[in-house]
Design a protein around this motif. Structure first.
Motif, PDB file in Angstrom:
ATOM      1  N   UNK A 278       0.828  -1.203   0.000  1.00 45.74           N
ATOM      2  CA  UNK A 278       0.000   0.000   0.000  1.00 45.74           C
ATOM      3  C   UNK A 278       0.868   1.261   0.000  1.00 45.74           C
ATOM      4  N   UNK A 279       2.046   1.202   0.621  1.00 50.54           N
ATOM      5  CA  UNK A 279       2.957   2.350   0.581  1.00 50.54           C
ATOM      6  C   UNK A 279       3.493   2.567  -0.835  1.00 50.54           C
ATOM      7  N   UNK A 280       3.751   1.479  -1.549  1.00 55.29           N
ATOM      8  CA  UNK A 280       4.173   1.610  -2.947  1.00 55.29           C
ATOM      9  C   UNK A 280       3.048   2.220  -3.777  1.00 55.29           C
ATOM     10  N   UNK A 281       1.821   1.749  -3.566  1.00 56.49           N
ATOM     11  CA  UNK A 281       0.677   2.312  -4.295  1.00 56.49           C
ATOM     12  C   UNK A 281       0.523   3.800  -3.994  1.00 56.49           C
ATOM     13  N   UNK A 282       0.744   4.188  -2.742  1.00 54.45           N
ATOM     14  CA  UNK A 282       0.656   5.606  -2.383  1.00 54.45           C
ATOM     15  C   UNK A 282       1.698   6.421  -3.126  1.00 54.45           C
ATOM     16  N   UNK A 283       2.919   5.892  -3.234  1.00 52.42           N
ATOM     17  CA  UNK A 283       3.960   6.595  -3.982  1.00 52.42           C
ATOM     18  C   UNK A 283       3.622   6.729  -5.447  1.00 52.42           C
ATOM     19  N   UNK A 284       3.075   5.670  -6.039  1.00 51.19           N
ATOM     20  CA  UNK A 284       2.678   5.733  -7.449  1.00 51.19           C
ATOM     21  C   UNK A 284       1.542   6.728  -7.643  1.00 51.19           C
ATOM     22  N   UNK A 285       0.628   6.819  -6.679  1.00 52.90           N
ATOM     23  CA  UNK A 285      -0.470   7.783  -6.764  1.00 52.90           C
ATOM     24  C   UNK A 285       0.055   9.217  -6.744  1.00 52.90           C
ATOM     25  N   UNK A 286       1.181   9.416  -6.079  1.00 51.93           N
ATOM     26  CA  UNK A 286       1.795  10.749  -6.012  1.00 51.93           C
ATOM     27  C   UNK A 286       2.614  11.086  -7.258  1.00 51.93           C
ATOM     28  N   UNK A 287       2.757  10.129  -8.150  1.00 50.65           N
ATOM     29  CA  UNK A 287       3.498  10.373  -9.375  1.00 50.65           C
ATOM     30  C   UNK A 287       4.935   9.912  -9.350  1.00 50.65           C
ATOM     31  N   UNK A 288       5.350   9.179  -8.304  1.00 47.89           N
ATOM     32  CA  UNK A 288       6.708   8.657  -8.257  1.00 47.89           C
ATOM     33  C   UNK A 288       6.878   7.540  -9.282  1.00 47.89           C
ATOM     34  N   UNK A 289       8.110   7.350  -9.727  1.00 47.70           N
ATOM     35  CA  UNK A 289       8.400   6.195 -10.563  1.00 47.70           C
ATOM     36  C   UNK A 289       8.303   4.937  -9.706  1.00 47.70           C
ATOM     37  N   UNK A 290       8.265   3.781 -10.344  1.00 49.69           N
ATOM     38  CA  UNK A 290       8.164   2.530  -9.603  1.00 49.69           C
ATOM     39  C   UNK A 290       9.360   2.345  -8.677  1.00 49.69           C
ATOM     40  N   UNK A 291      10.541   2.633  -9.172  1.00 56.01           N
ATOM     41  CA  UNK A 291      11.746   2.498  -8.348  1.00 56.01           C
ATOM     42  C   UNK A 291      11.717   3.469  -7.170  1.00 56.01           C
TER      43      UNK A 291
END
Length: 279
Positions: free
Chosen positions: A229-242
């Motif tokens: 869920x933390x990864x999903x939150x980062x992706x929602x913010x526009x971060x790259x996958x890495x």
């Protein structure tokens, strides 16, 4: 100052929105509850689609009630017809009918989807029926942005032995890529040794590895839910996958380090999702 003037003095911007599609943990440490806590801690608005209700605490899962597939589909319709969702995290899906409903509901989503193939609870109780494994592999895995299995889950999805070495984990990650996942995060929490190794596997790129010392605590309930869920939150913010993986990895390690500051239950307690906010 008038009420209108006060309102105009604030700048209003859209908040990133994540949806978790998962089971409810009545003990609050994993599942929907862990996902929503993680979203909130990371500054993302969380919505939820509940697939099952578990009677669960830090010691055991004592009962599971599956939500009918048509109700799961209705929740998906309600949320996505109103909210501007930026990313989805998928957790516990215990029945083939539920998996099919989720796959159909997300078919036209077109934004990041993180799939955490929850199969067994920290207590050892099975959360995914054996007949649902093939449905997950065939109906939902193809096309997800990221699959986040631990080593036993990866072995189950591939019907193979659990990876014992880093090379074997990379090989299994590539095999899962071949099933249609956009990327695979092989989580090393179940491996032996004093260091935990997580491997992000992507097609045509070398593995991106993050390591952390293994922390001596039994309070690790919900670690997999929290990381995905933390990864999903980062992706929602526009971060790259890495970038999203690295940020989520750091957040989880801090949550585990702070877990013993909580005193919740007498079994495998939760990580501390709000470690940066609570004194």
């Amino acid at each position: 100052m008038t009420r209108t003037q006060t309102a105009r003095s604030f700048s209003i911007s859209a908040i990133p929105i994540c949806v978790t599609i998962a089971g409810s943990d009545s003990g609050g440490g994993a599942g929907i509850q862990a996902d929503l806590k993680t979203f909130s801690a990371l500054g993302v608005y969380g919505a939820s689609i509940i697939t099952a209700i578990t009677a669960q605490n830090t010691k055991a899962v004592t009962a599971v009630h599956d939500i009918p597939a048509d109700i799961v589909a209705a929740q998906i319709d309600a949320v996505f017809n109103d909210l501007a969702v930026d990313a989805v995290k998928i957790g516990m899906l215990s029945m083939p009918e539920t998996i099919e409903a989720v796959a159909a509901g997300l078919a036209a989503f077109g934004k990041p989807i993180v799939l955490d193939p929850v199969m067994v609870a920290k207590s050892g109780d099975r959360l995914l029926s054996l007949d649902a494994v093939s449905a997950l592999r065939e109906k939902l895995l193809p096309g997800v942005t990221l699959l986040t299995p631990n080593l036993p889950e990866a072995a189950s999805l591939l019907d193979s032995d659990v990876a014992r070495t880093e090379a074997q984990a990379v090989e299994q990650g590539k095999a899962l890529l071949a099933l249609g996942a956009g990327a695979v995060l092989m989580k090393g929490g179940h491996a032996d040794g004093g260091e935990c190794v997580d491997l992000l596997i992507r097609d045509g790129m070398p593995p991106f590895k993050l390591t952390a010392p293994r922390i001596a605590t039994r309070n690790t309930h919900g670690t997999g839910c929290t990381l995905s869920s933390a990864i999903a939150a980062g992706l929602a913010k526009g971060l790259s996958l890495e970038e999203a993986f690295a940020a989520a990895h750091a957040y989880l390690q801090s949550a585990i380090l702070a877990a013993d500051r909580l005193s919740v239950g007498s079994g495998n307690g939760p990580v501390h999702h709000f470690h940066a906010m609570w004194s």
